[in-house]
Design an enzyme around this catalytic site. Sequence first.
Site, PDB file in Angstrom:
ATOM      1  CB  SER A 109      74.200  79.163 117.885  1.00  0.00           C
ATOM      2  OG  SER A 109      75.345  78.715 118.619  1.00  0.00           O
ATOM      3  CB  SER A 130      68.836  81.597 121.912  1.00  0.00           C
ATOM      4  OG  SER A 130      68.569  80.220 121.582  1.00  0.00           O
ATOM      5  N   GLY A 131      69.877  79.540 124.225  1.00  0.00           N
ATOM      6  CA  GLY A 131      69.589  78.716 125.603  1.00  0.00           C
ATOM      7  C   GLY A 131      68.925  77.570 125.524  1.00  0.00           C
ATOM      8  CE  LYS A 132      68.922  76.083 119.363  1.00  0.00           C
ATOM      9  NZ  LYS A 132      69.507  77.135 119.573  1.00  0.00           N
ATOM     10  CB  SER A 133      71.288  72.947 124.992  1.00  0.00           C
ATOM     11  OG  SER A 133      71.480  72.664 123.406  1.00  0.00           O
ATOM     12  CB  SER A 187      64.679  74.654 113.121  1.00  0.00           C
ATOM     13  OG  SER A 187      64.226  74.973 114.325  1.00  0.00           O
TER      14      SER A 187
END
Length: 241
Positions: free
Chosen positions: A54, A56-59, A129
Site C-alpha cells: 500500500s 507503493s504507487g500501484k494506483s 496481492s
Amino acid sequence: FSRHLLSPPDFVSARAGAMAKRAVLVKFHDGLSREDKWKSIGHKGITLWMTGLSGSGKSTISVALEHALVTKQPRPYFVYRLDGDNLRFGLNRDLGFSPEDRKENVRRVAEVSRLFAEAGAIVIAGLISPYAADRAYAREVHANASLPFLEVFVDAPLATVESRDPKGLYKKARQGMIKGFTGIDAPYDIPEAPEVHVRTDLNSVTQSVNIIMQHLDQAGIHLPRRFRQLDENEAPTCTAP
C-alpha cells in the site's frame, strides 16, 4: 439430528457427480473467436498484474499508464483498469482482509482479468496481492487460457511508503488500530522473478510508465494490419464516357 460425514473417496465421488450434473445442465456457448476479436482492435489481450505494498504507487501508475495507452498514442488502445480498492465497493464488497478473503479477492480479479484479456483488453489489475501462491494462481489462470501475463512489481521501501501514507493506514497500523496490515503485522511475499520491476522511490511516475510500456512492446501484443481486399460486387464498374 445427525450429520453424515463423507469419507474422502465418497467426497471425491460426490464432487465428480456434481460436476457431471453441472455439465449436463450448463452448456458452453461459443461466439466470435479470440483471434477475430483481437484482429478487430489490432492487438492481443494481456494482463498486467500490478503488485506492491500500500502506498507503493500501484494506483497512481495504473491511472497514468491507462492515460498513456488510451490518450497519448497515435491510435487508442483497448484498456481496462481493475483497481483493488474500487473493486471492494462492488465485486469484492463481501470480502475482508483475512488470508482466506485475500485469496478469494485474487481469484475473482484473476478470472475477470482473463475475461477482459480474452476480449483483447490490456488489463491493468492493481492490488496488493501479498501472497506469492495467490499471484501464481492468477498467472496460471492466464497460462491455462494461453493468454499473456506480466507480473509488475511496483516497489518502494517500507520507510518510503510509510512516509507517503496517503490513506493514513500505516499510522493506524503502527498504533494498533488496524490489525493484519500488510508490511506491518502481515506478510508480503516479495516477487522473485517479476517480468517488470519498477522502483517508485527511484523513478518518476512517467519513467515507471515508460518502463512498463517498453515491456509491453517486447511482449509482442501488436498485430500486423493489412488492407481488406474489395470483393468484385463492392467495386464500382467503369463506364465509357
